[in-house]
Design a protein around this motif. Structure first.
Motif, PDB file in Angstrom:
ATOM      1  N   TRP A 145     -23.872 -72.912  48.677  1.00  0.00           N
ATOM      2  CA  TRP A 145     -23.534 -74.208  49.271  1.00  0.00           C
ATOM      3  C   TRP A 145     -24.758 -75.116  49.307  1.00  0.00           C
ATOM      4  CZ3 TRP A 145     -18.481 -74.707  49.753  1.00  0.00           C
ATOM      5  CH2 TRP A 145     -17.696 -73.563  49.983  1.00  0.00           C
ATOM      6  N   ARG A 178     -14.731 -71.862  42.545  1.00  0.00           N
ATOM      7  CA  ARG A 178     -14.462 -70.931  43.643  1.00  0.00           C
ATOM      8  C   ARG A 178     -13.067 -70.325  43.597  1.00  0.00           C
ATOM      9  NH1 ARG A 178     -16.553 -75.238  45.587  1.00  0.00           N
ATOM     10  NH2 ARG A 178     -14.954 -75.865  47.058  1.00  0.00           N
ATOM     11  N   ALA A 188     -13.286 -71.366  55.205  1.00  0.00           N
ATOM     12  CA  ALA A 188     -12.408 -71.642  54.071  1.00  0.00           C
ATOM     13  C   ALA A 188     -13.230 -72.050  52.864  1.00  0.00           C
ATOM     14  CB  ALA A 188     -11.426 -72.748  54.429  1.00  0.00           C
ATOM     15  N   PRO A 189     -13.148 -71.293  51.739  1.00  0.00           N
ATOM     16  CA  PRO A 189     -13.863 -71.724  50.532  1.00  0.00           C
ATOM     17  C   PRO A 189     -13.238 -72.939  49.855  1.00  0.00           C
ATOM     18  CG  PRO A 189     -12.780 -69.606  50.169  1.00  0.00           C
ATOM     19  CD  PRO A 189     -12.538 -69.969  51.585  1.00  0.00           C
ATOM     20  N   TRP A 190     -12.001 -73.247  50.162  1.00  0.00           N
ATOM     21  CA  TRP A 190     -11.362 -74.467  49.674  1.00  0.00           C
ATOM     22  C   TRP A 190     -10.891 -75.257  50.890  1.00  0.00           C
ATOM     23  CZ3 TRP A 190      -7.555 -72.522  45.318  1.00  0.00           C
ATOM     24  CH2 TRP A 190      -8.295 -72.251  44.173  1.00  0.00           C
ATOM     25  N   VAL A 249     -13.611 -66.795  44.304  1.00  0.00           N
ATOM     26  CA  VAL A 249     -13.871 -66.524  45.715  1.00  0.00           C
ATOM     27  C   VAL A 249     -12.556 -66.311  46.456  1.00  0.00           C
ATOM     28  CG1 VAL A 249     -14.853 -67.452  47.840  1.00  0.00           C
ATOM     29  CG2 VAL A 249     -16.015 -67.842  45.677  1.00  0.00           C
ATOM     30  N   VAL A 250     -11.581 -67.171  46.198  1.00  0.00           N
ATOM     31  CA  VAL A 250     -10.310 -67.004  46.901  1.00  0.00           C
ATOM     32  C   VAL A 250      -9.498 -65.863  46.286  1.00  0.00           C
ATOM     33  CG1 VAL A 250     -10.159 -69.368  47.711  1.00  0.00           C
ATOM     34  CG2 VAL A 250      -9.100 -68.784  45.572  1.00  0.00           C
ATOM     35  N   MET A 281     -16.720 -76.398  54.275  1.00  0.00           N
ATOM     36  CA  MET A 281     -16.209 -75.194  53.629  1.00  0.00           C
ATOM     37  C   MET A 281     -17.287 -74.115  53.674  1.00  0.00           C
ATOM     38  SD  MET A 281     -14.229 -76.666  50.298  1.00  0.00           S
ATOM     39  CE  MET A 281     -15.389 -77.869  49.706  1.00  0.00           C
ATOM     40  N   ARG A 282     -16.866 -72.891  53.911  1.00  0.00           N
ATOM     41  CA  ARG A 282     -17.794 -71.769  53.918  1.00  0.00           C
ATOM     42  C   ARG A 282     -17.080 -70.521  53.417  1.00  0.00           C
ATOM     43  NH1 ARG A 282     -20.687 -75.243  54.257  1.00  0.00           N
ATOM     44  NH2 ARG A 282     -22.369 -75.713  55.681  1.00  0.00           N
TER      45      ARG A 282
END
Lengths: 285, 431
Positions: free
Chosen positions: A191, A176, B65-67, A179-180, B59-60
């Motif tokens: 997920w 991810r 928040a992905p992390w 993603v960030v 996390m979402r």
């Protein structure tokens, strides 16, 4: 024990370095959507409804999308059609396309403050179009300078010659970082395990496994065969336009010539492939 | 004559230092079981997460928040991994022989922390089964991906620090093999290629390793780990050239604090008051106090930029810490976790009569906890506010995440305890 002399050391060390270099020049896999590249080439003879667009990834063809935000009525047809077309499970939410409902006096490319969010910069809606609002559809921008591609440690996401940023679901490790790294929050993550009934699954698009990243593909399975992306095809007000930006005869090229366009977060220099234009709020009349 | 008189002395020392290997009491079993329970629970939680998906965490993305806690835990443990080897390398390069008794305490901390950092990042991955893809595609990706560098430097750092520990421990392993015939086969495996006259060579190797390790510390905590965050313009609060010094200071601070805590606990537990002397705590404590004050200054520098510069996105992240949802942990962290302990440690240095070992250990313990919280506050708030007008997200770890984080910490302590039972943790004297 036999000692390794200087000569042997150089010999074996050189061999190891050579192996490393081989790895460097190994080509990334072409399995971007689970469908083999040869299949796209077979589609070369297919209909060419995308004006001037070739059907293989080449430098003479670069896909771009132009969205007329003045025409968009916020009906979310594109969102739901995309969900069906691309086998997006309910657990991936919002789906690849998100449509913001924006109040006229709220800036969108800037950062919304809590006050702005209270004032109406929100994704929740019950009815559209609303008076005094306008609609901003966003999805993966297929940037020419994509931060996600730079960040990926395994090359699971990469830019093709025709401008599409593709995902290799078989290689993604689910870290991810992309993603960030994406300033547009265009990337989604599996997920949960995707559960889509067999009769509702589009066989052209792979159902993504658990734990990988996914995002808009510019409907690569359609556009490389000369068809329009699903969201462009279904738009009831023709707010979306798609084509080859390198071809001066194409609709997108002409639209950008005739209208002033902007792209989202241009100050980050990601060079998106989605342009926004407006020709006034059409649906108000 | 004098040499004859001193002879029993080292033996008494060695018996005292080998106490954890010689005696295993009831307390040990209670302690081990108390750690095994959270460790087993962690394995169960991970199993659940593997089969059902990371959806079990909170996390979402894109709203949320992905992390989260796993990444905070990863950064925390990478930070902890700097203390031991840093101290050991500094002792060797700068001849700070006073600190030799805590050198190995820190080295072991380094190695176990690096292992736990690796576990944290593996748990965070959606597809841990494909972890070797990072190595397979390394040559293509190392030119642009900060994460490839991370893996590279962590692997090198782990290799070098394990090598360092192994080399410097060999002469103690000879003594152990003599003393514990039952386990001597095990020590003999580790003593492969041992020659009685190898000491000089090992000293040279350890000296060069120390130099390499000192550079790697800057590369790892001051380079590649902050690069993951500092290179992303998409996240206000992360995109900053300060990230390197910021993370490096945090790493060294948390690591020194952890070495103080571990040394203090071992000292009390095994009655090693005369081997781990108060001067060690005093020296390390003063250094830690200064590092922590410097870290507070870095927080100030960061927050000033975020609050006084024009970009609203930065200001709003800072606002989340100052009076938003994270204020209830930000202020206690700053005041009780950093400021008060730093003042205690520095005032001890200024007024020697105020010095107390227990006080130093407690202050260091608070700093260790604060550095975990700080890592959480670096990772999470920036992620909750997308640049585009998505609704604002929220994040607090789910029970699975808490179980796994707690389990990782318990496993680290458990591994440390097991190490104590097999290897001498303080360098032994001659016999």
């Amino acid at each position: 024990m036999r000692r390794i002399g200087r000569k042997e050391f150089i010999k074996y060390g050189g061999g190891l370095i050579g192996l490393g270099l081989l790895g460097k020049f190994a080509r990334p896999s072409l399995a971007f959507t689970g469908v083999k590249e040869t299949k796209w080439q077979a589609g070369k003879e297919a209909s060419k409804r995308v004006d001037g667009a070739g059907t293989v990834a080449d430098e003479h063809n670069k896909f771009a999308m132009v969205i007329d935000v003045g025409a968009c009525i916020g009906c979310r047809t594109c969102q739901w059609a995309c969900k069906k077309e691309n086998n997006i499970p309910d657990t991936v939410s919002p789906p690849w396309i998100e449509v913001f409902e924006v109040k006229s006096d709220v800036s969108v490319t800037g950062h919304p403050s809590p006050q702005d969010l209270k004032k109406g910069a929100t994704t929740s809606y019950t009815e559209a179009p609303l008076k005094g609002r306008w609609y901003l559809p966003v999805q993966c921008n297929h940037c020419d300078n994509p931060p996600c591609v730079k960040a990926c440690p395994v090359g699971a996401t990469y830019k093709t010659k025709d401008g599409i940023v593709v995902m290799d679901y078989d290689r993604c490790i689910g870290c991810r970082l992309c993603v960030v790294a994406c300033p547009y929050n265009a990337r989604r993550f599996n997920w949960w395990q995707a559960e889509i009934p067999a009769d509702e699954t589009n066989p052209l698009v792979p159902v993504r496994p658990l734990g990988v990243v996914e995002k808009c593909t510019f409907c690569i399975h359609r556009t490389r065969r000369g068809q329009l992306p699903r969201c462009v095809e279904v738009c009831p007000v023709r707010a979306r336009h798609f084509g080859n930006i390198r071809n001066p005869e194409s609709e997108v090229y002409k639209l950008l010539e005739a209208n002033l366009g902007f792209r989202l977060l241009e100050e980050i220099s990601t060079e998106p492939s989605i342009w926004y234009i407006t020709r006034g709020k059409k649906w108000l009349q | 004559m004098a040499a004859m008189m001193r002879r029993p002395e080292p033996d008494r020392t060695n018996v005292a230092l080998l106490r954890p290997l010689l005696h295993t009491g009831q307390g040990f079993y209670f302690f081990a079981v108390a750690l095994l329970i959270p460790a087993a629970w962690f394995v169960y939680a991970w199993y659940l997460q593997l089969i059902r998906g990371l959806g079990l965490t909170s996390m979402r993305t894109p709203v949320g928040a992905p992390w989260g806690a796993y990444i905070a835990n990863f950064v925390f443990f990478v930070g902890l991994a700097h203390g031991g080897i840093a101290i050991a390398a500094a002792i060797r390069l700068l001849n700070l022989t006073k600190y030799t008794p805590v050198a190995r305490i820190g080295e072991v901390l380094t190695i176990i922390s690096l292992m736990m950092a690796g576990v944290s990042i593996t748990i965070d991955m959606g597809r841990p089964d494909r972890i070797f893809n990072i190595i397979i595609y390394w040559p293509q990706r190392v030119g642009t991906s900060s994460l490839s560098w991370d893996v590279t430097v962590i692997i090198i750092y782990f290799t070098l620090s394990t090598l360092y520990l192994w080399l410097t421990m060999r002469k103690d392993l000879v003594l152990c093999a003599k003393r514990f015939p039952k386990l001597s086969w095990f020590y003999k495996i580790l003593l492969i290629g041992y020659k009685p006259d190898e000491e000089h060579k090992i000293e040279r190797m350890a000296w060069w390793l120390s130099i390499a390790i000192v550079f790697l510390i800057v590369m790892l905590s001051g380079g590649v780990v902050p690069w993951i965050f500092g290179l992303l313009p998409s996240q206000p609060g992360w995109f900053s050239a300060l990230a390197g010094p910021y993370f490096l200071t945090a790493a060294i601070g948390s690591a020194i604090a952890a070495v103080i805590v571990v040394s203090g606990v071992l000292r009390k537990l095994f009655n090693w008051q005369e081997y781990i002397k108060p001067e060690i705590f005093k020296g390390l404590g003063t250094f830690l106090g200064i590092i922590t004050l410097f870290y507070i200054y870095l927080i100030l520098a960061e927050q000033l930029t975020m609050r006084y510069a024009a970009p609203l996105s930065e200001f709003l992240i800072s606002e989340k810490l100052f009076q938003g949802e994270f204020a209830p942990i930000f202020w206690p962290m700053l005041l009780l976790g950093f400021f008060t302990p730093a003042i205690i440690l520095v005032s001890q240095a200024i007024h020697p009569q105020w010095f107390g070992v227990t006080r130093t250990i407690l202050a260091s313990g608070a700093i260790v906890v604060a550095f975990w919280v700080k890592r959480f506050l670096i990772v999470v708030p920036s992620l909750l506010r997308p640049l585009l007008p998505f609704p604002e997200g929220s994040y607090s770890p789910s029970w699975v995440e808490w179980s796994i984080v707690a389990g990782i910490i318990a496993s680290a302590i458990l591994l440390y305890t097991l190490f104590l039972k097999v290897f001498p943790i303080v360098e032994l004297g001659e016999e």
